[in-house]
Scaffold this motif. Structure first.
Motif, PDB file in Angstrom:
ATOM      1  N   MET A   5      68.913 -26.870  33.762  1.00 17.41           N
ATOM      2  CA  MET A   5      68.068 -28.118  33.738  1.00 17.41           C
ATOM      3  C   MET A   5      67.948 -29.140  34.653  1.00 17.41           C
ATOM      4  SD  MET A   5      69.805 -30.008  30.428  1.00 17.41           S
ATOM      5  CE  MET A   5      71.361 -30.529  30.728  1.00 17.41           C
ATOM      6  N   VAL A  27      70.914 -23.883  28.979  1.00 14.13           N
ATOM      7  CA  VAL A  27      69.790 -23.577  29.829  1.00 14.13           C
ATOM      8  C   VAL A  27      69.978 -24.434  30.984  1.00 14.13           C
ATOM      9  CG1 VAL A  27      68.120 -22.962  28.023  1.00 14.13           C
ATOM     10  CG2 VAL A  27      68.682 -25.356  28.904  1.00 14.13           C
ATOM     11  N   LEU A  79      71.442 -37.815  23.511  1.00 14.70           N
ATOM     12  CA  LEU A  79      72.323 -37.889  24.836  1.00 14.70           C
ATOM     13  C   LEU A  79      71.268 -38.806  25.882  1.00 14.70           C
ATOM     14  CD1 LEU A  79      73.107 -33.955  24.897  1.00 14.70           C
ATOM     15  CD2 LEU A  79      74.750 -36.123  24.606  1.00 14.70           C
ATOM     16  N   LEU A  96      66.942 -34.351  25.165  1.00 16.27           N
ATOM     17  CA  LEU A  96      68.133 -34.701  25.081  1.00 16.27           C
ATOM     18  C   LEU A  96      68.349 -36.132  24.480  1.00 16.27           C
ATOM     19  CD1 LEU A  96      69.506 -33.548  28.718  1.00 16.27           C
ATOM     20  CD2 LEU A  96      70.038 -32.655  26.142  1.00 16.27           C
ATOM     21  N   LEU A 101      76.988 -32.502  30.581  1.00 18.73           N
ATOM     22  CA  LEU A 101      75.584 -31.668  30.688  1.00 18.73           C
ATOM     23  C   LEU A 101      75.268 -30.726  31.490  1.00 18.73           C
ATOM     24  CD1 LEU A 101      73.463 -35.227  29.997  1.00 18.73           C
ATOM     25  CD2 LEU A 101      74.420 -33.331  28.410  1.00 18.73           C
ATOM     26  N   GLY A 109      73.270 -28.107  24.967  1.00 15.66           N
ATOM     27  CA  GLY A 109      73.137 -28.671  26.198  1.00 15.66           C
ATOM     28  C   GLY A 109      73.261 -27.919  27.432  1.00 15.66           C
ATOM     29  N   ARG A 164      62.704 -32.410  29.049  1.00 19.19           N
ATOM     30  CA  ARG A 164      64.278 -32.025  28.642  1.00 19.19           C
ATOM     31  C   ARG A 164      64.961 -33.344  28.764  1.00 19.19           C
ATOM     32  NH1 ARG A 164      65.366 -28.071  32.446  1.00 19.19           N
ATOM     33  NH2 ARG A 164      64.382 -26.706  30.877  1.00 19.19           N
TER      34      ARG A 164
END
Lengths: 836, 416, 103, 197
Positions: B387, B385, D154, D149, B399, B382, D145
């Protein structure tokens, strides 16, 4: 000396169990791949020979510890009767004390320190201490007892595997294993024609008249032999009467199996059944005796034993105590339960445990009943001649030397429990038996039958001796008889084998030319059983042996029979009323000599009567005649020096206490048992008279059958009534047939008729009722119950069928149903949902 | 997603015209369409000409030489003119509606793919995070037109061709997509802009960004070769041109077509050749990056427009090179049999692609090596990259990658 | 840009759904029925996405839509295999002919 | 009218038209084409609702995969290229009637329910507070994304406090494998039953 009893018990135990191992291997091992190998025989011989070796070891150990064999003869010479006085009553194991150190000290005197057997109770009797000092050196361990394994406990009552070892046990072991080994070896030759896949039995026929063809049963024969050896040794080894009974029955079944060995022959089957059933009669009495003893004495054990550290008396101690006297109180006998260390006495008044005298008599008679059956005594003697249907080695081992001897052995072993009434009964039974059997033997023509009747007769001698109180004499005869009778049977087997299963003496004759070894070994046996001796050679023997032997030159039978006749004479002197007990054996001694020599002359001497038989007969192979020679040696010399000999001495060593001094009983059987001294006094007279009778019998036979002075045919015709009576065996079989068999049959038929007419009728009636009820029930079931079930089923089915219309199999319709359903549901919701 | 005008100059146009709302939106869309349409048509023509020239040279002849003077450079235009003039034939047995519609479906599908293709940084009609995905989706729609064309022609040649084509294209899409996933794993984004940015880095002029290209990544290098093979196959190019297979099936699904409709298929074919080559260039060859840092240097010094313009040229050059390779391959290798085609794909390419995929997924974990120092590959997936989603949950620190904010901000400017 | 709102989307989805149902009930071709199923699934997907956008469903709606798409693809593969089997056994794709199990 | 609305209605109409054409068409191939139109339009609607990833998947999997499969099926199962298996008009009318009823019910429900209130109720009951305006955090259309996740367990959209979809994701993966094998097994070449059997 850790534990002599333990050690000896192990020797004998292994000797006892080895044949069982052999039996198991032979039975479960099956055919050994083929019926044509002798593996089973070798295994059986190996087992029993190993047993003999172990017995010998045990004998040596016993002798080393007690000197019973090597010293008692000498002792008897010097101490004469007195030496025997103090031999403790069997079962009261003589023990000075418990200290092991003392035991070691006294060991060289043969002084018995009783050893606690491993499990054994402390069955020690302080025998020696009560007697004179100089007797103590002969005092020894008379018996050793112990428990190997407890099978079950019922309160104080205990059923267990015990051992009881005394001179008798060891001698029996020696005798049985030795003779069995010889006979096993003999049987290898005798049974060799069974070593085939296709045995033709010429004496059995199928329904279409052909001979029966069957596979050979060599291995089976030897497995039975092994089982028999095991069982017989088990009887000798047993330490309690129940154990004896178990092996008693095992021996019985072995006898049954071996008599019926040629199971295709009807005669063999009948004989096997007869032996078994007749034995059951005796065993019935045996069981009664067992029940009485257990009820009143609470134990089966011969020797003393220990429970939770408390000493308990065995059967012998309970009845006789340490002094060999019955403690009578009114009509009861007080059981001697009080004491320790083998000193058992009647307890204080009030605490006593008693057994009614009559019941003790009954118990003795019951156990003796078992002996009657097993030893083929009057009136149950009928089975033994028929048992000759078995193969000759079987006759030799089972039906002459050992199994039938078991009855005598038990009578001897159980002697302490017998009261005088019982002893008198034993004496008379033996007396009657010996005479009847001897007379029948005169007319028998079948060589094995003659021997069978002679066996019965000799067993009668033994019983007589025991009944007269000649304990050692009876058992002495047992041993010697075993040797010479097994020898004679094997000889007859050799003859039968050589003559291709011809057993009728009239068809023989002159065979000694064809089979000399058999003939002369047989002659040894005949002389032994006839009791011949060379008078006046006693002095010669004494000179030759430097005084060690002072008896005339004679074979074993002379000595043992001499002892019996002497006892009988002494007995008759004390009890003139019972003079027949002396006269009958005396006369019979002559008859015995007569018929035995008749047999020998008939068979081996003279000219051949049937040339077909004569031409085809041949001497037996080495494997068969070697045992003959060995046995003939023992038959001749085992009883050397008679009552002063080692064998008799060893037996006397374990003689029940109190016998030596004689007994005097009052009451029902007011008799007196002669002391050893008395017996010894009349020994010379008795021996002379008996020898005279034997010589007379022998001469008669010689004249009649060898010299043909008078043709036996003439005599037969002259006395045809007596002859027929004798040929019909005193009508015993007919009598039993009329008295028991036919009534049994008619009762059975009556019962069958009852069954058929009454019980079956009732049964059939109830069945009909049941069927009727069942029919109604069926209608109810079919009509109502099934109807209901079917109704439910039909309704379900029809509902299902009608619903299955909707199962169209059309997918699109299903979708339509769903859609319609949803729409309907919504419509219903809209219609009936309350507005929020 | 919203349809966004990515290029500032076009925004200026609409503002200058005073257009707002739906109208502005409409005008921008039209401008984009024209631009892409031009780009869709012109390279196709160029590549058709190039094909003829290259095949000529490979076969030791000259190829077109006359039309338009030297090199016959107007040959494509002349062909087009000829084809347009041809009669529009529909066979009697054909389903006329679908027969007519099929070429359009093909053309629209490959045209639509160009919507998501970034020529420069942010220079795309539609910039979206799933740009690569959508490009593949659009390219995969092409097969429908082919199948319809074959099926609705009412001819067995066409039907066989369509069947082969469908089977082939569907099969080859699988390893192609898996190979395309490998740079995505390396970079960590489906956004084509980000993929190129990842490869070009932030350095100024004298920096060797060349080494950042995925082609130099140990796993991506074989993946590139696999991808190129699959791309060739999915464009029905030789040696995988079983759908047309002139020697067996006359012309496969094209048998019944003629004239303009026929030319549409070729237009679409050459366009999608360019599209897959451009994707290859972006995924593996650094996109618009020049390899020595000129473009990124210009961008960092504020000359974004020039940077994008130069980048576009570079990208087109790279993609054209790959197209030329495809042409070269076509005239070099013999055609495979259909079973060989399927065997190659199902028994070799797919397992190889899967193995490479697994290798790429485990590579950073196994080798534990920072990928040229730009992203800490040892950190959790996570975190790997930058994001944008993190912005929505800034509090969710787990994150958030340490350096993500910067990149996210940069990305956000472009897309909003 | 104003939001489109939930209701128009739901309405479109309703049309799709009903068309799917009608497709399933009227088409005798097995593949046609499959198409009806796809339509119905898409209607549901559209609803999921719309709820995801306009209500508190959040990302869950899109996730579920993804699952639906994936499972629909799986379902299509299996259904197609079944249809091929059906065709093999009945030599037609007409589902009305597959009524061996009718009651 | 914003551009978005225009596009919405444009694609809504195409989707509905495609769907209706699927329902009405008698030729299977045309049905397939109509379905393509319909599903593509739906994917466009997904894009319009900020579900770009779902839309892309719809295009890729549905249009590019499933429909191709269906066309494959059509090709493999049709005895003649443009065969029609017609249903009776009565059935058609019945279906149309039921369909109309169904549509009216749904439309009625759609219009009668106040979705805002319902949504707020759900939001109030939810353990994690989220905006009742819906998931619009990725208004720029970048949902790849967050979705990825959430498949990893998540949840960035719910501050990471709602459960993710790792387990369903894995189950679906296994499920797909099973389906792959099962479909291959079902579709393998078998003995064709004799026509009269």
């Amino acid at each position: 000396m850790d534990s002599l009893g333990y050690e000896l018990s192990w020797y004998l135990r292994i000797a006892w169990l080895l044949p069982l191992l052999g039996f198991a291997i032979e039975v479960f091992g099956g055919y050994w791949g083929t019926r044509k190998t002798k593996t089973a025989a070798y295994l059986a011989i190996g087992c029993i020979a190993a047993g003999f070796v172990l017995s010998t070891v045990a004998f040596c150990r016993w002798n080393a510890e007690t000197g019973a064999f090597s010293h008692s003869g000498e002792a008897a010479v010097h101490e004469e009767h007195a030496s025997l006085r103090h031999i403790p009553f069997a079962g009261q194991a003589a023990v000075a004390d418990h200290a092991e150190g003392h035991a070691a000290e006294h060991a060289e005197h043969g002084s018995g320190e009783h050893v606690h057997g491993e499990h054994a109770s402390d069955g020690a009797e302080h025998g020696g201490a009560q007697h004179d000092e100089h007797h103590a050196e002969h005092q020894s361990i008379a018996a050793l007892s112990g428990t190997i394994y407890t099978l079950g406990k019922f309160g104080d009552l205990e059923v267990s595997i015990d051992y009881y070892i005394d001179s008798l046990t060891i001698l029996m072991f020696m005798m049985v294993t030795f003779i069995a080994t010889c006979i096993h070896i003999f049987a290898v030759g005798y049974m060799s024609d069974e070593l085939t896949e296709d045995y033709v039995d010429h004496f059995a026929h199928t329904s279409d008249g052909h001979h029966v063809h069957r596979p050979g049963r060599f291995y089976r024969f030897f497995s039975y032999f092994s089982l028999f050896s095991f069982s017989m040794l088990g009887i000798c080894f047993a330490g309690n009467i129940f154990q004896v009974f178990v092996f008693w029955e095992l021996v019985g079944i072995c006898s049954y199996l071996l008599i019926g060995f040629y199971t295709e022959r009807k005669s063999a089957n009948v004989a096997a059944n007869k032996a078994f059933i007749v034995n059951r009669v005796g065993d019935f009495g045996f069981i009664i005796g067992l029940m009485i003893l257990w009820t009143y004495c609470g134990t089966f054990k011969f020797g003393d034993y220990e429970v939770d550290g408390h000493e308990r008396p065995g059967l012998f101690s309970m009845v006789r105590g340490h002094d060999g006297e019955l403690a009578q109180q009114g009509s009861d006998v007080i059981l001697k339960t009080h004491g320790h260390d083998g000193h058992w006495q009647a307890p204080q008044e009030g605490e006593s445990k008693t057994i009614p005298y009559t019941l003790l008599v009954v118990a003795g008679l019951g156990v003796f009943g078992g002996c009657i059956g097993k030893s083929a005594q009057f009136p149950l003697q009928t089975w033994l001649p028929d048992a000759m249907e078995g193969p000759t080695p079987v006759s030799a081992l089972v039906h002459s030397a050992t199994m039938v001897a078991a009855g005598v052995y038990l009578a001897g072993r159980f002697f302490p429990v017998f009261t005088t009434e019982v002893l008198l009964a034993i004496a008379y039974v033996g007396c009657i038996t010996l005479f009847i059997a001897a007379t029948i033997a005169i007319v028998a023509t079948d060589i094995k039958k003659v021997l069978a009747y002679s066996t019965i007769s000799q067993l009668g001698y033994m019983m007589l001796a025991i009944g007269l109180g000649g304990w050692a004499a009876g058992l002495f005869h047992l041993i010697t008889h075993a040797f010479f009778k097994s020898l004679m049977f094997l000889c007859s087997g050799s003859v039968i084998h050589g003559c291709h299963h011809e057993q009728e003496m009239p068809k023989m004759g002159g065979l000694r030319r064809k089979m000399p070894i058999t003939a002369y070994t047989m002659l040894v046996g005949v002389i032994a059983i006839a009791g011949l001796a060379i008078p006046g050679t006693g002095q010669l023997m004494s000179l030759l042996t430097f005084g060690a032997v002072d008896k005339p030159l004679a074979f074993s039978g002379f000595h043992s029979k001499d002892a019996i006749v002497a006892t009988a004479l002494a007995y008759t002197q004390l009890n003139p009323l019972h003079f027949l007990l002396f006269l009958t054996p005396l006369v019979t001694a002559g008859i015995t000599a007569f018929y035995m020599f008749r047999l020998w002359f008939y068979t081996f001497a003279g000219d051949p009567r049937d040339h077909h038989v004569y031409d085809h007969c041949h001497e037996s192979p080495k494997v068969m005649w070697v045992p003959l020679v060995v046995l003939s040696f023992f038959a001749a010399f085992c009883a050397a020096n008679g009552e002063q000999g080692s064998l008799f001495g060893m037996l006397s060593f374990s003689e029940p206490v109190g016998l030596a001094d004689g007994m005097t009983a009052t009451g029902t059987a007011a008799i007196a048992v002669p002391s050893h001294h008395a017996v010894h006094d009349v020994h010379g007279t008795a021996g002379a008279v008996a020898l005279l009778a034997a010589v007379l019998g022998t001469l008669t036979a010689y004249l009649l059958y060898c010299r043909k002075v008078v043709d036996p045919e003439n005599i037969r015709n002259q006395f045809s009534g007596v002859y027929n009576f004798l040929v019909e065996k005193w009508q015993f079989d007919n009598l039993y047939d009329a008295a028991f068999v036919r009534p049994s049959h008619s009762v059975a038929r009556w019962c069958a008729a009852c069954d058929r007419n009454i019980f079956d009728a009732i049964l059939h009636g109830s069945v009909k009722v049941c069927i009727w009820v069942a029919t109604i029930d069926r209608k109810f079931d079919e009509g109502i119950v099934d109807g209901l079930v079917n109704l439910i089923g039909n309704v379900t089915r029809s509902v299902g069928l009608s619903l299955s219309v909707f199962q169209t199999g059309r997918m699109r319709q299903y979708v339509m149903f769903i859609a319609v359903g949803v729409v309907t549901l919504f419509a219903l919701l809209f219609a009936f949902m309350p507005k929020a | 997603m919203s349809l966004v005008l990515a290029n500032t100059p076009i925004d200026l146009v609409t503002e200058g015209l005073g257009l707002t709302g739906a109208w502005a939106w409409f005008v921008v869309a039209v401008i984009h369409t024209i631009l892409i349409g031009l780009f869709f048509g012109i390279p196709a023509g160029v590549f058709i000409w190039a094909e003829r020239k290259v095949s000529g040279r490979i076969q030791d002849r000259l190829g077109p030489t006359r039309v338009g003077g030297r090199f016959g450079w107007l040959q494509s235009a002349a062909d087009g003119a000829k084809l347009i003039q041809k009669e529009d034939l529909v066979p009697k047995d054909a389903d006329s509606l679908l027969f007519r519609a099929a070429p359009y479906i093909v053309v629209v599908a490959s045209f639509a793919a160009f919507m998501f293709l970034p020529f420069g940084d942010g220079w795309s009609a539609v910039s979206t995070d799933v740009g690569l995905f959508l490009m593949f989706a659009m390219l995969s729609l092409e097969v429908i037109g082919v199948i319809l064309a074959g099926y609705c022609s009412g001819s067995k040649w066409a039907l066989f061709g369509a069947m082969r084509e469908a089977a082939q294209m569907i099969s080859y899409e699988i390893p192609m997509a898996i190979c395309a996933l490998i740079p995505i794993i390396i970079v960590g984004s489906l956004n084509l802009n980000e993929i190129v940015r990842f490869q070009s880095g932030e350095g100024g002029f004298p920096s060797l960004t060349l080494l950042n290209w995925n082609i130099f990544h140990p796993i991506a290098a074989p993946a590139f070769i696999l991808y190129f093979v699959c791309a060739t196959a999915s464009c029905k190019r030789a040696p995988f041109d079983l759908a047309e297979a002139e020697s067996e099936l006359v012309a496969g699904f094209l048998t019944e077509y003629s004239g303009m409709r026929w030319s549409f298929f070729f237009l679409a074919e050459y366009a999608s050749m360019f599209a897959v080559s451009a994707i290859a260039a972006i995924l593996f060859l650094g996109g618009w990056d020049d390899g020595v840092g000129i473009v990124s240097g210009l961008r960092s010094s504020g000359h974004e427009y020039s940077a994008s313009a130069i980048g576009a040229v570079i990208l087109i050059a790279k993609a054209s090179k790959l197209v030329l390779v495809q042409i070269w391959v076509r005239w070099t290798l013999p055609r495979l049999r259909i079973d060989q085609v399927m065997t190659t794909c199902l028994k070799y390419l797919i397992p190889m692609a899967c193995a490479l995929f697994l290798a790429a997924a485990t590579y950073p974990l196994v080798l534990n090596r920072a990928n040229h120092g730009r992203t800490d590959l040892r950190s959790p997936i996570g975190d790997r990259v930058p994001m944008r989603a993190v912005e929505a949950s800034e509090a969710h620190a787990v994150l958030a990658a340490p350096d993500s904010t910067e990149l996210a901000a940069a990305d956000g400017e472009v897309t909003q | 840009m104003e939001a489109i709102g939930l209701q128009p989307v739901l309405f479109v989805s309703a049309v799709l759904f009903v068309c799917g149902v009608v497709c399933m009930t009227t088409k005798r071709n097995g593949i046609g029925i499959l198409m009806g199923v796809e339509l119905v699934l898409n209607a549901a997907n559209l609803n999921f996405v719309a709820f995801s956008r306009y209500t508190s469903l959040g990302l869950d709606g899109q996730v579920i839509a993804l699952f639906v798409i994936v499972l629909a693809a799986a379902e299509a593969a299996v259904a197609l295999a079944i249809a091929l089997n059906f065709y093999n056994n009945h030599l037609t794709i007409d589902v009305d002919r597959g009524d061996e199990l009718r009651g | 009218m914003s551009g978005e609305q225009i596009l919405f209605w444009l694609f809504a109409v195409t989707a509905c038209a495609g769907a209706i054409s699927v329902a009405l068409s008698q030729i299977v191939v045309r049905m397939a084409v109509s379905l393509i139109v319909c599903l593509s339009s739906v994917s466009a609607l997904f894009f319009l609702h900020n579900a770009d990833f779902v839309g892309a998947v719809q295009l890729m999997v549905y249009v590019g995969g499933t429909i191709v499969l269906l066309i494959f099926g059509i090709m493999l199962t049709s005895s003649s290229p443009f065969s029609k298996i017609k249903t009776s008009p009565a059935e058609g009318f019945l279906s149309a009637g039921i369909g109309a009823l169904f549509l009216s019910i749904i439309a009625f429900t759609v219009t009668q329910v106040d979705w805002k209130i319902q949504s707020d109720k759900v939001a109030a009951a939810a353990p994690v507070k989220v905006s009742s305006e819906g998931y619009n955090a990725a208004a720029d259309g970048n949902t790849a994304r967050p979705l990825a996740l959430s498949f990893l367990g998540l949840r960035p959209d719910q501050n990471g406090q709602a459960p993710g979809y790792l387990l369903p994701f894995e189950i679906v993966s296994v499920h797909l494998l099973v389906v792959l094998i099962g479909a291959a097994y079902l579709a393998r070449t078998k003995r064709r039953v004799a026509p009269n059997a």
